[in-house]
Every structure is written in C-alpha cells, then in structure tokens.
Scaffold this active site. Structure first.
Site, PDB file in Angstrom:
ATOM      1  N   SER A 164      56.518  40.468  58.433  1.00 35.58           N
ATOM      2  CA  SER A 164      56.619  39.712  57.183  1.00 35.58           C
ATOM      3  C   SER A 164      57.664  40.356  56.260  1.00 35.58           C
ATOM      4  O   SER A 164      58.829  40.466  56.633  1.00 35.58           O
ATOM      5  CB  SER A 164      55.239  39.629  56.514  1.00 35.58           C
ATOM      6  OG  SER A 164      55.259  38.789  55.394  1.00 35.58           O
ATOM      7  N   ASP A 381      70.600  40.897  37.140  1.00 33.34           N
ATOM      8  CA  ASP A 381      71.604  41.635  37.917  1.00 33.34           C
ATOM      9  C   ASP A 381      70.991  42.459  39.045  1.00 33.34           C
ATOM     10  O   ASP A 381      71.329  43.625  39.228  1.00 33.34           O
ATOM     11  CB  ASP A 381      72.410  42.546  36.985  1.00 33.34           C
ATOM     12  CG  ASP A 381      71.523  43.488  36.162  1.00 33.34           C
ATOM     13  OD1 ASP A 381      70.286  43.339  36.196  1.00 33.34           O
ATOM     14  OD2 ASP A 381      72.086  44.377  35.487  1.00 33.34           O
ATOM     15  N   HIS A 434      51.274  33.240  60.596  1.00 34.02           N
ATOM     16  CA  HIS A 434      52.094  34.332  60.078  1.00 34.02           C
ATOM     17  C   HIS A 434      51.569  35.712  60.457  1.00 34.02           C
ATOM     18  O   HIS A 434      52.345  36.658  60.608  1.00 34.02           O
ATOM     19  CB  HIS A 434      52.167  34.210  58.550  1.00 34.02           C
ATOM     20  CG  HIS A 434      53.075  35.186  57.891  1.00 34.02           C
ATOM     21  ND1 HIS A 434      54.445  35.068  57.907  1.00 34.02           N
ATOM     22  CD2 HIS A 434      52.809  36.317  57.181  1.00 34.02           C
ATOM     23  CE1 HIS A 434      54.987  36.058  57.234  1.00 34.02           C
ATOM     24  NE2 HIS A 434      54.021  36.837  56.783  1.00 34.02           N
TER      25      HIS A 434
END
Length: 460
Positions: A164, A381, A434
C-alpha cells in the site's frame, strides 16, 4: 548490532520518547531470531547536525541462516502512520521471505518504537512548531532513513517490499536511490504520478460507491440497519466511551473496511448487533460504541489524518513552482457526490479512507492538532516524491500485485504508472482486495518472486 541506550540532549529530549532498554533485547521464537536496532537519525536530512529522532527496526532471520551471507529485504508498511507488523515468521509473506532474505521490519518515523507522533507527544509544541515538525514525515524522509540505515550496516544493495503506502515509498526509493536496490516487490501500492489529489479522489469515490452497492446487495437488511443507526445519531446525542460526540460522519468512516478482504461479514455482524433495549427504548449498545471508537485509528495514529492527502502532493507539471496543496481534496470532491452526505430518509453510503477537516473538530485526540492540520492541508510547496525521468529509465527489477477492484489505489492509475516504468511487471488480479498480502501473503510473495527471477534473467 544493537545501539546503546542513552539519554538525549536538549531539544532531542523533548522530541524523543526514549525506548526502554528491555525493548532492545533480542529474542528467539520457533527457530527465528528477532534482533532490535535503534538509530539516532536527523529529523531533517538536509540538516544532519540539527534535531534528531529515533528510528527503530527489527531484524528477522532464521537461525539456520543467521551466519549466512544473505541479502537484506526491507519492509515498508502501509498507512501512512502505522508501524511495521509484529509478525509471526511461521506464516504469510515473512515465512516465504525468510527462506532467502534477512528481513528488516522498519518502524517508519513517527510510528511504533520510532519517535512516535501522537496528540500526547505533540502537546508541548505550538501549532506552527507542529506544522514545521510534521513536514518531515512523508515518504521522502522515510526513504532517506532507510538509506541512512543501509549505509550504517555497510550494505551495498538491498531489496525492498512495500504494501500500500509502502509501495509509494518504494517508488520514491526507485526514483532517488536506484543504485541502492537489488529488486522491488510491491503489493497494492502503485500510485498515480501525474495527477492532483482531486483526480485520485474522483476515482476513489466511484470505487467506494461500487463497494457500498456490493455490500448492500449481499446484505439487503444492512441498508435498513445503517439508516436506523444514522437516524438515531441525528436525533440523539450519543457519546463514545471516551466522551466524544458520535456523529453520522464518524459512523460512515467504518466503510474503510469495505476495501479489505474478508471484512464484509464481520462488518454486517457488527451492524446487526448495534442496538440494545434500555427501559423499553432502543439504544446503541456500549459494545457497538466501543467498536466504533476502536475503528478510529486516527486517534492513536494521527499521522494518517495529518498527512494522508500529502502523499498525493507531487509537483506533476514541469513547472516546479506549481502549487501542490491538497486543500482538503477529499472534502471538496465529496460535494460532487451528494449521496455520501446522508440525510434522513435517503439511501445510506459509507465513506472510505478519505480524511476530512471535520475529524479535527470532532475526534478527541485530533482536536489539539487542528491548526497544524489546516496548515499542512494548505502547504503550497511540498517537494517532489518521485522523479519521473529516473523512473522512465528504471533498471531495478520491479514486480507488483495490482488489484483490479482496489478501493484505495485506483487500478487504472496504477496501470498508467507501470506503463511508464521499464523493467517492471504486474500481476493484475481480482482474486484479492487491497490487503491481499495479509490474507495470502506467502502465495503472493512467491508469485512476485518468480516474476522477479524472470525479470532478472531478461535484464541480464
């Protein structure tokens, strides 16, 4: 080697919760050695003389191979914000890996026995100090920690395995330190490299909706039960065992389980036992409410809530000045899917692994971190997590299991990413959800290992 236990100085004392010496003692279980390691590593790798944090890792090796010159395999856990598994080496992927590797189970920074991040450990910091501190806990810093340890061990190259979010870390490693890697195993963790977080959530909301529909088709009575629970929460002030007001939004978040194999039936059993009669009136039972609190891992592992959206904050245009803030992407995209905003009388839908700003208003252990969370969500940023140019020239054998119906990592995006990376091979399957590595890890690891052997032969 086991690093010595010592006291930390000045600011490090405030940041590091010293590990007990007993936890640095090796032990043996069923023919397998478990050797703990602790390292003092810079909080900011760009400032090696600055603040330090502690990183903990556990070396696991079979006793009959303890003195053999085995290659290393480093495990990167899913999350973000969760420690490496405290695994039984007699089963699963670890059993298979120990046949050929010396395995390092890394407690990623901020988790487990590494300097932990919780509402308690952050309590003495201002919101701005929390914000500045938490910026150093993404995949780029985690990978630099691994590189620091590799050099410390004097290992020329090692293999990596990522589950994952651990797969996201693996692609960061392949981007910036490919020369340090022998090969890479990834399960359920190939991210989109070229899109904004909004694009990710537009896909995952659709996938979550499909998982809801499948669940309610399997258990038709569950829809009625969920509406009954949600309506009760709308009409009554219900508190969890920690005193926290329990809301419909919180109840919806248990839908994160819909993306895991073998989770649907336990989830239904939980729903059907939600109510108990008290003085002739239906009331949500203490057992149900305790289970709901236990589902809120954000309370004990806040990195997930604080930094989950930031794992998608990658400058994806050639303009490096492009702003990368997520700005609560999941919350904004949710407005395009009004079916997830429950009102009495309408169909009920669970949400998935999305993180929302209301969590920091409602959840007891997240409330003290609300200001820092807002700053992180608006951070414009974030540095790059991947080097697309480097990945386009990849020479490290990469094998991955990609799950066609994955609720957390969109299959189409994974396939698009893999098409950009040479010397990679994918096993695309709907056999698993998953958490396939946790369900059938031995088989999945062996399958990926065979793929890697073939890739190595082709590269040679």
């Amino acid at each position: 080697m086991i690093s010595s236990y010592r006291q930390y100085k000045t600011i490090a004392k405030e940041l590091i919760v010293p590990i007990l010496p007993e936890l640095l003692t090796p032990f043996i279980d069923q023919g397998v050695s478990y050797q703990p390691h602790q390292f003092d590593i810079p909080l900011d790798h760009n400032d090696p003389q600055g603040k330090a944090i502690s990183i903990y890792a556990r070396e696991v090796v079979r006793l009959d191979k303890q003195h053999a010159n085995l290659p290393w395999l480093v495990y990167f856990q899913g999350g973000p914000g969760f420690p490496s598994p405290r695994a039984d080496a007699q089963s699963g992927w670890l059993k298979a890996a120990l046949l050929q590797y010396r395995v390092l189970l890394l407690d990623q920074r901020g988790t487990g026995f590494s300097t932990p991040i919780t509402h308690q450990t952050l309590a003495n910091m201002s919101a701005d100090e929390q914000y500045q501190y938490l910026q150093h806990f993404r995949a780029d810093s985690i990978v630099k920690d691994a590189e620091w340890i590799r050099r410390h061990f004097n290992v020329e190259k090692w293999a990596i395995i990522g589950q994952s979010f651990g797969g996201f870390c693996s692609l960061t490693y392949l981007s910036f330190y490919p020369q340090s890697l022998l090969k890479s195993y990834i399960t359920g963790g190939i991210p989109d490299l070229c899109g904004h977080a909004d694009q990710v959530y537009q896909a995952t909301y659709q996938r979550v909706k499909q998982k809801n529909q499948r669940f309610f088709q399997q258990f038709p009575q569950a829809q009625m039960l969920c509406q009954r629970i949600a309506d009760h929460l709308l009409n009554h002030h219900v508190t969890l065992p920690n005193g926290q007001h329990f809301t419909v939004e919180q109840f919806q978040t248990i839908g994160i389980n819909l993306g895991r194999g073998h989770a649907a039936l336990p989830m239904y059993y939980l729903l059907e036992s939600a109510f108990v009669e008290v003085a002739g009136q239906p009331t949500l039972s203490y057992a149900f409410l305790q289970a709901m609190l236990n589902e809120q891992s954000y309370q004990t592992n806040p990195i997930y809530a604080l930094l989950h959206e930031s794992i998608y904050c990658q400058p994806f245009a050639k303009n490096e000045q492009q702003q990368t803030q997520s700005a609560w992407s999941a919350q904004r995209v949710r407005q395009h899917y009004p079916e997830f905003n429950y009102q009495s009388g309408q169909e009920f839908y669970f949400t998935g692994e999305m993180v929302y700003p209301w969590m920091f208003e409602q959840m007891a252990c997240l409330k003290p971190l609300q200001s820092a969370a807002e700053k992180l969500a608006q951070k414009p940023d974030w540095p790059a997590l991947y080097d697309l140019e480097a990945l386009s020239h990849n020479q490290v054998p990469l094998a991955c299991a990609t799950y066609v119906e994955d609720m957390y990592v969109e299959f189409d995006y994974s396939r698009r990413t893999l098409a950009m990376i040479p010397n990679s091979q994918a096993w695309m399957t709907n056999e698993y959800e998953h958490n396939g590595l946790g369900i059938d890890g031995e088989n999945i690891f062996e399958r990926l290992d065979q793929m890697l052997q073939q890739l190595e032969q082709q590269i040679q």
